[in-house]
Every structure is written in structure tokens, then in C-alpha cells.
Design a protein around this motif. Structure first.
Motif, PDB file in Angstrom:
ATOM      1  N   HIS A   3       0.831  -1.199   0.000  1.00  0.00           N
ATOM      2  CA  HIS A   3       0.000   0.000   0.000  1.00  0.00           C
ATOM      3  C   HIS A   3       0.868   1.252   0.000  1.00  0.00           C
ATOM      4  CE1 HIS A   3      -3.510   2.484   0.640  1.00  0.00           C
ATOM      5  NE2 HIS A   3      -2.967   3.009   1.727  1.00  0.00           N
ATOM      6  N   THR A   4       1.967   1.225   0.754  1.00  0.00           N
ATOM      7  CA  THR A   4       2.876   2.371   0.802  1.00  0.00           C
ATOM      8  C   THR A   4       3.528   2.601  -0.553  1.00  0.00           C
ATOM      9  OG1 THR A   4       3.339   1.942   3.138  1.00  0.00           O
ATOM     10  CG2 THR A   4       4.895   3.341   1.949  1.00  0.00           C
ATOM     11  N   LEU A   5       3.956   1.532  -1.204  1.00  0.00           N
ATOM     12  CA  LEU A   5       4.565   1.666  -2.525  1.00  0.00           C
ATOM     13  C   LEU A   5       3.563   2.226  -3.533  1.00  0.00           C
ATOM     14  CD1 LEU A   5       6.660  -1.636  -2.749  1.00  0.00           C
ATOM     15  CD2 LEU A   5       7.504   0.698  -2.370  1.00  0.00           C
ATOM     16  N   THR A   6       2.325   1.785  -3.427  1.00  0.00           N
ATOM     17  CA  THR A   6       1.292   2.303  -4.331  1.00  0.00           C
ATOM     18  C   THR A   6       1.067   3.789  -4.113  1.00  0.00           C
ATOM     19  OG1 THR A   6       0.177   0.150  -4.344  1.00  0.00           O
ATOM     20  CG2 THR A   6      -1.108   2.059  -5.052  1.00  0.00           C
ATOM     21  N   GLN A   7       1.046   4.207  -2.842  1.00  0.00           N
ATOM     22  CA  GLN A   7       0.882   5.624  -2.537  1.00  0.00           C
ATOM     23  C   GLN A   7       2.039   6.445  -3.094  1.00  0.00           C
ATOM     24  OE1 GLN A   7       0.327   5.611   1.763  1.00  0.00           O
ATOM     25  NE2 GLN A   7      -1.853   6.088   1.499  1.00  0.00           N
ATOM     26  N   GLU A   8       3.271   5.945  -2.900  1.00  0.00           N
ATOM     27  CA  GLU A   8       4.444   6.653  -3.406  1.00  0.00           C
ATOM     28  C   GLU A   8       4.391   6.750  -4.926  1.00  0.00           C
ATOM     29  OE1 GLU A   8       6.852   8.219  -1.860  1.00  0.00           O
ATOM     30  OE2 GLU A   8       6.018   7.778   0.122  1.00  0.00           O
ATOM     31  N   TYR A   9       3.973   5.672  -5.563  1.00  0.00           N
ATOM     32  CA  TYR A   9       3.902   5.658  -7.032  1.00  0.00           C
ATOM     33  C   TYR A   9       2.874   6.670  -7.528  1.00  0.00           C
ATOM     34  CZ  TYR A   9       2.972   3.926 -11.754  1.00  0.00           C
ATOM     35  OH  TYR A   9       2.789   3.827 -13.112  1.00  0.00           O
ATOM     36  N   MET A  10       1.720   6.734  -6.876  1.00  0.00           N
ATOM     37  CA  MET A  10       0.667   7.639  -7.318  1.00  0.00           C
ATOM     38  C   MET A  10       0.992   9.095  -7.021  1.00  0.00           C
ATOM     39  SD  MET A  10      -1.303   5.696  -8.888  1.00  0.00           S
ATOM     40  CE  MET A  10      -2.487   6.976  -9.318  1.00  0.00           C
ATOM     41  N   GLN A  11       1.965   9.357  -6.151  1.00  0.00           N
ATOM     42  CA  GLN A  11       2.374  10.726  -5.860  1.00  0.00           C
ATOM     43  C   GLN A  11       3.318  11.284  -6.920  1.00  0.00           C
ATOM     44  OE1 GLN A  11       3.969  10.779  -1.888  1.00  0.00           O
ATOM     45  NE2 GLN A  11       1.965  10.590  -0.903  1.00  0.00           N
ATOM     46  N   ILE A  12       3.826  10.417  -7.786  1.00  0.00           N
ATOM     47  CA  ILE A  12       4.663  10.881  -8.883  1.00  0.00           C
ATOM     48  C   ILE A  12       3.783  11.663  -9.858  1.00  0.00           C
ATOM     49  CG2 ILE A  12       6.161  10.173 -10.796  1.00  0.00           C
ATOM     50  CD1 ILE A  12       6.718   7.601  -9.234  1.00  0.00           C
TER      51      ILE A  12
END
Length: 260
Positions: A3-12
Motif C-alpha cells: 500500500h505504501t509503494l502504491t501511494q508513493e507511485y501515485m504521488q509521482i
């Protein structure tokens, strides 16, 4: 963790996320032998006579097999594409997409007269060049070996490519196209008698940018609020001013050198 990786990815930022993801997926597809580089490279004859239009795009997405060169290009592509999108193009996604189209078109036209198969590296150098000219006072540190100001970065990368035994034609193409864009967008409009020649089409603004607030809009009486809180119109205008009304100042500072 996922979930954290997904959040970081979507913040790009959206354009950076889409382009780098497409590059990685294209390389992965080649490594897994789903497709071959022969289906991706720039070939005017196949584009015109066999209508393989996708080659106009895919030649910008493949950076070679997995290895040092691929990782090197991906790091610079992601880093400087993101800094441009979050910096001088913040709130101006349509203008950023137009820069992509302008640079890609010029490189494609050059590719018609040169024996070039993949233009992704040239596109990366173009992004680096535009960022470096818009941030001339940023100090850079090239792997702890060389300190210099940001405008020299594209030339340092070209020298590094030469040391690796690669042709510098691609790097020079990226520098030339980047300079053409920078001159037409940032230099010529500010010259005596100059004017803005690169105008983002309205269709791109309609697709990629949020709609502007109508300055003549007046809220209905039931929409108006009493007391110290801002009205809905004031809040919209304030948000518009922060997000899309003005371009944020570019990063012109003399801080610590940026590590590459």
C-alpha cells in the motif's frame, strides 16, 4: 508495504509517471521476449508504407537491454522529468505535454534524414537541458568527481557517454532540440520585438489542465456565507491562484551541490 509503494507511485506527477512506466514496461516486454526491438525501432519506410504508426512512439520508449546504460538513463529520465513537472511546469500539465510533442516531433524529423533507430536517450538529454537552463545557479556534483553549474550538465553527460564508447550524435540531438525549445519559449519572447511562438493548443489544455474559474461568476444568495469564513467564490479563486494561476518561482539558488 504494498500500500505504501502504491501511494508513493501515485504521488509521482502524471506525465513523469506515465512516461517512465511505459519505458520500463517496454524494456520488460523485450527482456521477456514478448516483443523484439525490431518491432519498436524508428523506420520511416515501415511507418509510411506499412502504416506501422506505433514506431513513432515506441522508439522513444526502448533504452536497450537491462544493464548499466538502461539504469543510468532511467535515473536521469525520472529525476529531471519529475523536477521539471513539479517545478517550472507545476500546474501546467498541458504545456509540459506540448513540450513532449514539440521535442518528439523535431527529433522524428531529424530521424528521417539520419540513421537513428531509438531516440529515447536524446529525449532524456532534452529534458536535462531544459531543466539546466531554467536552473542556472544550481551546483552539481558528478559522482563526487566534478563540481559545476547546472548549465554544463548536458555537456558533462555527453562527455561521459563518449568515454563509454557511445556515439554522441544522440546526445547532440537532445541538446539541439532542448536549446530550440528553450530559446523559443524562454528567450525569444523576452527580446525586443519578440513574441511567444509556442502556444499550447486549447485541446491539450482542455484535456490536461483543470478548468479556469470564471471571473464574472457571482454566487447565488444562498451560496454566500456570513461571518469571517471566505465565500465559495473567494475560496475557489484562492485555490486557483495557488494551483494554476501563477507559475511558481524557479529554483535559482546556490545551495549545496546536487549529487548525480
Amino acid at each position: 508495504m504494498a500500500h505504501t509503494l502504491t501511494q508513493e507511485y501515485m504521488q509521482i506527477p502524471a506525465v513523469t509517471r506515465a512516461y517512465t512506466t511505459a519505458c520500463v514496461l517496454t524494456t520488460a516486454a523485450v527482456q521477456l521476449e514478448f516483443i523484439t526491438p525490431f518491432q519498436l525501432y524508428f523506420n520511416p519506410d515501415l511507418i509510411i508504407r506499412r502504416y506501422q504508426i506505433w514506431r513513432l512512439v515506441t522508439n522513444f520508449l526502448f533504452f536497450g537491454p537491462l544493464g548499466f546504460s538502461f539504469l543510468f538513463n532511467m535515473i536521469f529520465l525520472f529525476r529531471y522529468c519529475r523536477m521539471l513537472e513539479e517545478g517550472s511546469f507545476r500546474g501546467r500539465t498541458a504545456d509540459f505535454v506540448f513540450m513532449f510533442l514539440f521535442g518528439g516531433t523535431l527529433m522524428t524529423l531529424f530521424g528521417l534524414f539520419a540513421n537513428l533507430f531509438f531516440l529515447g536517450q536524446a529525449f532524456t538529454i532534452m529534458l536535462v537541458y531544459v531543466w539546466s537552463r531554467r536552473n542556472p545557479y544550481v551546483r552539481m556534483n558528478f559522482f563526487g568527481l566534478l563540481n559545476f553549474q547546472a548549465p554544463f550538465l548536458p555537456w558533462v553527460l555527453m562527455g561521459f557517454s563518449l568515454l563509454l564508447g557511445n556515439s554522441i550524435v544522440i546526445d547532440l540531438l537532445g541538446i539541439v532540440v532542448g536549446h530550440v525549445y528553450y530559446f523559443l519559449e524562454d528567450v525569444f519572447p523576452n527580446q525586443p520585438g519578440g513574441r511567444k511562438l509556442l502556444v499550447t493548443p486549447g485541446l491539450l489544455k482542455l484535456v490536461f489542465d483543470s478548468p479556469e474559474v470564471d471571473p464574472d461568476y457571482s454566487p447565488l444568495p444562498e451560496e454566500q456565507t456570513a461571518g469571517p469564513w471566505p465565500s465559495s467564490r473567494d475560496q475557489r479563486e484562492q485555490d486557483h491562484g495557488q494551483e494554476g494561476g501563477q507559475e511558481p518561482p524557479r529554483d535559482l539558488h546556490n545551495g549545496d551541490p546536487q549529487e548525480l
